[in-house]
Design a protein around this motif. Structure first.
Motif, PDB file in Angstrom:
ATOM      1  N   HIS A  47       0.813  -1.212   0.000  1.00 24.50           N
ATOM      2  CA  HIS A  47       0.000   0.000   0.000  1.00 24.50           C
ATOM      3  C   HIS A  47       0.849   1.266   0.000  1.00 24.50           C
ATOM      4  CE1 HIS A  47      -4.148  -1.771   1.329  1.00 24.50           C
ATOM      5  NE2 HIS A  47      -3.589  -2.433   0.356  1.00 24.50           N
ATOM      6  N   CYS A  50       2.152   1.847  -3.649  1.00 21.46           N
ATOM      7  CA  CYS A  50       1.189   2.465  -4.573  1.00 21.46           C
ATOM      8  C   CYS A  50       0.806   3.859  -4.200  1.00 21.46           C
ATOM      9  CB  CYS A  50      -0.154   1.775  -4.586  1.00 21.46           C
ATOM     10  SG  CYS A  50      -0.154   0.119  -4.693  1.00 21.46           S
ATOM     11  N   VAL A  52      -1.098   4.559  -1.550  1.00 20.40           N
ATOM     12  CA  VAL A  52      -2.352   4.585  -0.779  1.00 20.40           C
ATOM     13  C   VAL A  52      -2.072   5.021   0.647  1.00 20.40           C
ATOM     14  CG1 VAL A  52      -4.108   3.099   0.235  1.00 20.40           C
ATOM     15  CG2 VAL A  52      -3.523   2.841  -2.140  1.00 20.40           C
ATOM     16  N   LEU A  53      -0.932   4.572   1.173  1.00 19.37           N
ATOM     17  CA  LEU A  53      -0.531   4.971   2.519  1.00 19.37           C
ATOM     18  C   LEU A  53       0.697   5.865   2.419  1.00 19.37           C
ATOM     19  CD1 LEU A  53      -0.745   1.590   4.459  1.00 19.37           C
ATOM     20  CD2 LEU A  53      -2.290   3.529   4.654  1.00 19.37           C
ATOM     21  N   GLY A  70      -1.514   9.495  -2.019  1.00 18.03           N
ATOM     22  CA  GLY A  70      -2.780  10.146  -2.336  1.00 18.03           C
ATOM     23  C   GLY A  70      -2.930  10.503  -3.794  1.00 18.03           C
ATOM     24  N   PHE A  72      -2.749   9.778  -8.003  1.00 27.88           N
ATOM     25  CA  PHE A  72      -3.096   8.684  -8.908  1.00 27.88           C
ATOM     26  C   PHE A  72      -1.828   8.276  -9.659  1.00 27.88           C
ATOM     27  CE2 PHE A  72      -4.990   5.923 -11.643  1.00 27.88           C
ATOM     28  CZ  PHE A  72      -5.468   6.383 -12.860  1.00 27.88           C
ATOM     29  N   LEU A  78      -2.352  -2.352  -8.349  1.00 26.48           N
ATOM     30  CA  LEU A  78      -2.451  -3.245  -7.200  1.00 26.48           C
ATOM     31  C   LEU A  78      -3.671  -4.122  -7.369  1.00 26.48           C
ATOM     32  CD1 LEU A  78      -1.795  -4.207  -4.303  1.00 26.48           C
ATOM     33  CD2 LEU A  78      -3.051  -2.250  -3.447  1.00 26.48           C
ATOM     34  N   PHE A  80      -6.049  -6.439  -5.498  1.00 24.15           N
ATOM     35  CA  PHE A  80      -6.409  -6.645  -4.101  1.00 24.15           C
ATOM     36  C   PHE A  80      -6.589  -8.116  -3.743  1.00 24.15           C
ATOM     37  CE2 PHE A  80      -8.125  -2.511  -2.260  1.00 24.15           C
ATOM     38  CZ  PHE A  80      -7.383  -1.729  -3.091  1.00 24.15           C
ATOM     39  N   GLN A  86     -12.675  -4.503  -5.279  1.00 23.89           N
ATOM     40  CA  GLN A  86     -12.044  -3.753  -6.356  1.00 23.89           C
ATOM     41  C   GLN A  86     -12.988  -3.577  -7.550  1.00 23.89           C
ATOM     42  OE1 GLN A  86      -8.359  -5.618  -7.282  1.00 23.89           O
ATOM     43  NE2 GLN A  86      -7.477  -3.762  -8.094  1.00 23.89           N
ATOM     44  N   PHE A  98     -12.624   1.935 -16.058  1.00 24.74           N
ATOM     45  CA  PHE A  98     -12.539   2.967 -15.015  1.00 24.74           C
ATOM     46  C   PHE A  98     -11.173   3.645 -14.971  1.00 24.74           C
ATOM     47  CE2 PHE A  98     -14.303   4.894 -11.292  1.00 24.74           C
ATOM     48  CZ  PHE A  98     -13.264   5.098 -10.408  1.00 24.74           C
ATOM     49  N   GLY A  99     -10.102   2.829 -14.906  1.00 24.24           N
ATOM     50  CA  GLY A  99      -8.749   3.381 -14.839  1.00 24.24           C
ATOM     51  C   GLY A  99      -8.417   4.204 -16.075  1.00 24.24           C
ATOM     52  N   LEU A 101     -10.270   5.639 -18.264  1.00 22.81           N
ATOM     53  CA  LEU A 101     -11.064   6.863 -18.361  1.00 22.81           C
ATOM     54  C   LEU A 101     -10.503   7.935 -17.439  1.00 22.81           C
ATOM     55  CD1 LEU A 101     -14.720   5.506 -18.554  1.00 22.81           C
ATOM     56  CD2 LEU A 101     -13.529   6.817 -20.290  1.00 22.81           C
ATOM     57  N   ASN A 102     -10.103   7.549 -16.242  1.00 23.37           N
ATOM     58  CA  ASN A 102      -9.548   8.519 -15.301  1.00 23.37           C
ATOM     59  C   ASN A 102      -8.168   8.990 -15.709  1.00 23.37           C
ATOM     60  OD1 ASN A 102     -11.699   8.721 -13.514  1.00 23.37           O
ATOM     61  ND2 ASN A 102     -11.120   6.845 -12.479  1.00 23.37           N
ATOM     62  N   GLY A 104      -7.673  10.012 -18.613  1.00 15.23           N
ATOM     63  CA  GLY A 104      -7.911  11.060 -19.596  1.00 15.23           C
ATOM     64  C   GLY A 104      -7.687  10.620 -21.028  1.00 15.23           C
ATOM     65  N   MET A 150      -4.670  -0.196 -17.632  1.00 17.93           N
ATOM     66  CA  MET A 150      -3.934   1.047 -17.387  1.00 17.93           C
ATOM     67  C   MET A 150      -2.495   0.925 -17.895  1.00 17.93           C
ATOM     68  SD  MET A 150      -5.326   2.424 -13.716  1.00 17.93           S
ATOM     69  CE  MET A 150      -4.500   1.216 -12.715  1.00 17.93           C
TER      70      MET A 150
ATOM     71  N   ALA B 216      -9.513   1.262  -3.416  1.00 24.33           N
ATOM     72  CA  ALA B 216      -9.503   0.720  -4.772  1.00 24.33           C
ATOM     73  C   ALA B 216      -9.903   1.786  -5.783  1.00 24.33           C
ATOM     74  CB  ALA B 216     -10.447  -0.476  -4.872  1.00 24.33           C
ATOM     75  N   ARG B 220      -7.330   3.724  -8.790  1.00 24.68           N
ATOM     76  CA  ARG B 220      -7.527   3.773 -10.230  1.00 24.68           C
ATOM     77  C   ARG B 220      -8.035   5.136 -10.663  1.00 24.68           C
ATOM     78  NH1 ARG B 220     -10.723  -0.763 -12.700  1.00 24.68           N
ATOM     79  NH2 ARG B 220     -11.758  -1.131 -10.723  1.00 24.68           N
ATOM     80  N   GLY B 225     -10.789  13.423 -12.449  1.00 28.29           N
ATOM     81  CA  GLY B 225     -11.319  13.939 -13.715  1.00 28.29           C
ATOM     82  C   GLY B 225     -11.518  12.802 -14.685  1.00 28.29           C
ATOM     83  N   GLY B 226     -11.503  13.026 -15.927  1.00 30.09           N
ATOM     84  CA  GLY B 226     -11.732  11.981 -16.909  1.00 30.09           C
ATOM     85  C   GLY B 226     -13.154  12.020 -17.429  1.00 30.09           C
TER      86      GLY B 226
END
Lengths: 250, 259, 219
Positions: A47, A50, A52-53, A70, A72, A78, A80, A86, A98-99, A101-102, A104, A150, B216, B220, B225-226
């Motif tokens: 964690h 990546c 996350v922590l 914090g 992206f 990762l 899980f 997930q 999802f990934g 698209l985020n 961009g 991704m 999670a 990702r 945004g996106g």
């Protein structure tokens, strides 16, 4: 040439030290098994890698760039331990997209990546299915597809073979063996670690205890026992059988 | 839900059929049918009842969904309304229609009861057409396209996604308790305490799950945004259908006001 | 305790929608002040799902009743705070669309029936919390949270249903009927109060942060 560099990593929560000065260098393309008893700090390590922590102190860099907690980081994925946590989107397609698209990316690019990731994991036929209608093995592969889409350089797997039946586990092992990314796998399934890893790291009590060739590290009975583990069966001398030329009858 | 059964398939059961209603773009369908529903919920004159019923039945027939499916949607609201409405003929109104000894039956009361029953039937049926001709997920995405706040749409979809798992988890807990002798149908202070512990445990596990799902999502790129996938496409047929529905709705309201 | 379609006059159901819209907007703003808005989504969703499951449980009741569902508005107020109102609204939307329970035109009104008591209990509990040091005080406040949640919800429900019937009915008769009907919910109110008291104590021993409290030192 290093892809991931961890320097003197400490993590304490809330008063208890979980990671106590871990340092590690990882080269591109390596498949590394991370083993150790429960509470050793394996999941916490993943964690922090990546982002996350946030580590209490220490430095983590990917290709020379520091990892900021914090943020992206699509270049690190990762998978899980419980894929259910997930797969939060309404359909398999949406979840894998999802990934990307985020990130961009353009609609066409997303389409390409999602299709490719689903095809590689053998999940293309299930693309419109809702996640709660999938079996455990299927959820696992869809979660992997979501990370694959991704196109990360580094993928971390947390207990990937837990709760899988033999067939799904075999599928997973073959998939990991074929993967070109740099991979870190945390697992209690020592036979799997033996099959897919070129290097093994043993962690206990927040420290790296051993780091080296899988057969040497995992074949060392004293070492394994001392850290709450056992040698995998195939490394025990009396069980190892030659594959060929085995005749039962005369 | 607490029995661990997956009921979510029910609303999606007829979503893949073909009909003029199914082909109506989800966003425009919602606008048109909601307009009609609103009009129905505003009609006060009981003389319009046959018209309401006719429009409703025509639309339901156009959707191609089986009539027996409608029964399930009408049962529970039907009972509740009946329980409330049963009293109206005896207490509401001035014009006496009939007397049964000491009991007086008012004309206005009966008219009101019938009006409420008809309104319920029509609204529930139209709502079923609106929601049953699309999957639940598409309906929520259409609402988002119609300006339902993103945060609400995301919450609804996530709740829907995990409802089954959380229900199954609770069913498993209850089974485990039963296998150790817990009799959940017997009332006692002790049993209420045990149920409180089971539910408390459910809440804690759900909260912990939310933290994992949050990680999670952030991993990702949630909130970075996106763009979202564009899944709705409308054409002339959709606009016409909605225009007809809205014109009908407005006419009903005007007629009701004027007559 | 959901109001079905067809009963309420337009002023009631439209007005209720407006009020619900305002309270939802206020709740979302309050949530964003405290939490990362991204974190709010999964938290609200999981807890809404958990409460949805809990509200479908048949709880045993003393005779002559056999079992009843709990409203859980009081519990939601204590555990979710401002999240309670959006959670209730989401639950109602799911019920209306997926199961056909509740009502479409009465979504706003039903949100008020369950949401207003939740927020009221939250406000009261928030103020009392610093003084709830003993087990007994937590028990009593838990009981009151559950009990008041039920009765306030019943009050709003009947105010809507009976209060909006045509004016040909005697005003006094309406009020009497409303009071009697609210009192009929006393048994459920008492048992849910009991349940809530036990629940809050359970949570204080295990995850006190879920009711906004600190970990008790182990004595």
């Amino acid at each position: 040439m290093t892809i991931l560099s961890i320097q003197d990593l400490h993590f304490t929560y809330p008063e208890t030290p979980v990671l106590r000065g871990l340092s590690l260098e990882i080269n591109p393309g390596q498949h590394i098994g991370v083993i150790g008893p429960n509470g050793a700090g394996k999941t916490t390590l993943f964690h922090t890698i990546c982002g996350v922590l946030k580590p209490t102190s220490g430095r983590i860099t990917l290709d020379g760039e520091p990892i900021k907690a914090g943020r992206f980081h699509p270049r690190i994925g990762l998978v899980f331990q419980y894929p259910d946590d997930q797969l939060f989107s309404p359909s398999v397609w949406d979840d894998v997209a999802f990934g990307p698209l985020n990130m961009g990316l353009s609609a066409d690019s997303v389409q390409e990546r999602v299709t490719a990731a689903l095809a590689e994991t053998g999940m293309l036929a299930l693309k419109e299915r809702a996640p709660h209608h999938l079996s455990g093995g299927q959820k696992r592969m869809v979660a992997i597809a979501g990370i694959r889409a991704m196109q990360p350089e580094l993928v971390l797997y947390d207990e990937p073979s837990a709760n899988l039946d033999m067939r799904a586990r075999r599928q997973l092992i073959e998939f990991i063996k074929r993967s070109a990314e740099t991979i870190l796998i945390s697992s209690h399934d020592l036979e799997m670690v033996l099959e897919v890893s070129s290097r093994v790291i043993l962690i206990d009590d927040g420290h790296i205890i051993a780091d080296g060739d899988p057969k040497e590290v995992m074949g060392n009975e004293t070492l394994m026992k001392a850290h709450g583990l056992e040698r995998p069966h195939s490394l025990r001398p009396h069980v190892h059988l030659p594959d060929a030329d085995f005749h039962l009858h005369d | 839900m607490a029995d661990g059964h997956n009921h979510q398939a029910d609303i999606d059961a007829y979503a893949q059929m073909q009909s003029p209603i199914h082909q109506w773009d989800t966003r425009w369908k919602i606008v048109g049918l909601l307009g009609l529903i609103a009009a129905f919920a505003m009609v006060q004159d009981w003389r319009f009842m046959p018209l309401l019923i006719l429009i409703t039945c025509l639309i339901y027939a156009a959707s191609g969904m089986p009539w027996h499916a409608l029964r399930h949607r009408l049962i529970i609201p039907g009972y509740v309304v009946a329980a409330i409405v049963i009293f109206l003929p005896f207490i509401s109104g001035q014009t006496v229609l009939a007397t049964l000894g000491p009991i007086i039956i008012f004309q206005e009361g009966i008219a009101l009861s019938l009006l409420i029953a008809v309104r319920l039937f029509c609204i529930v049926t139209l709502a079923f057409v609106m929601f049953g001709t699309d999957t639940f997920v598409r309906t929520i995405l259409a609402l988002r396209a119609l300006r339902l706040p993103d945060i609400m749409a995301d919450m609804v979809l996530l709740t829907y996604r995990y409802l089954y798992e959380i229900g199954a988890f609770f069913a498993q807990m209850r089974l485990a308790a039963r296998l150790r002798g817990f009799q959940g149908s017997v009332f006692s202070r002790q049993n209420i305490n045990i149920l409180a512990s089971l539910v408390g445990h459910l809440f804690i596990r759900s909260y912990e799950k939310s933290e994992r799902v949050y990680k999670a999502m952030v991993l990702r790129g949630y909130g970075s945004g996106g763009v979202r996938r564009e899944i709705f496409h409308s054409g002339a047929a959709d606009y016409v259908k909605t225009a007809v529905a809205l014109l009908l709705a407005i006419s009903l309201i005007l007629m009701d006001q004027l007559l | 305790m959901h109001i079905p379609d067809g009963i309420l006059p337009p002023l009631a159901w439209a007005g209720a929608y407006a009020v619900t819209g305002v309270i939802t907007a206020v709740s979302l703003r309050k949530i964003n002040q405290v939490d990362d808005p991204r974190a709010a989504v999964p938290k609200a969703a999981m807890m809404t799902a958990a409460f949805f499951v809990a509200s479908s449980i048949f709880f045993p009741m003393p005779p002559p009743m056999t079992s009843a569902h709990f409203i859980l508005s009081g519990t939601m107020g204590v555990m979710l705070g401002w999240y309670a109102f959006p959670a209730i609204l989401i639950g109602l939307i799911l019920q209306a669309i997926v199961f056909g329970h509740g009502g479409i035109t009465t979504l706003g009104a039903n949100a008020l029936v369950m949401g207003v008591p939740a927020l009221m209990v939250y406000g009261l509990f928030n103020r009392l919390r610093p003084r709830l040091t003993s087990d007994r005080s937590l028990w009593i406040s838990g009981f009151l949270a559950g009990f008041c949640g039920v009765l306030i919800a019943a009050g709003i429900f009947y105010a809507f249903v009976i209060g909006t019937l045509p004016a040909e009915i005697n005003q006094q008769a309406e009020i009497n009927a409303t009071l009697i009907l609210i009192l009929s919910h006393l048994p459920v109110g008492v048992v849910e109060g009991l349940f809530t008291a036990f629940l809050l104590n359970y949570l204080r021993r295990t995850r006190p942060d879920l009711i906004g409290m600190q970990q008790q030192p182990v004595t």
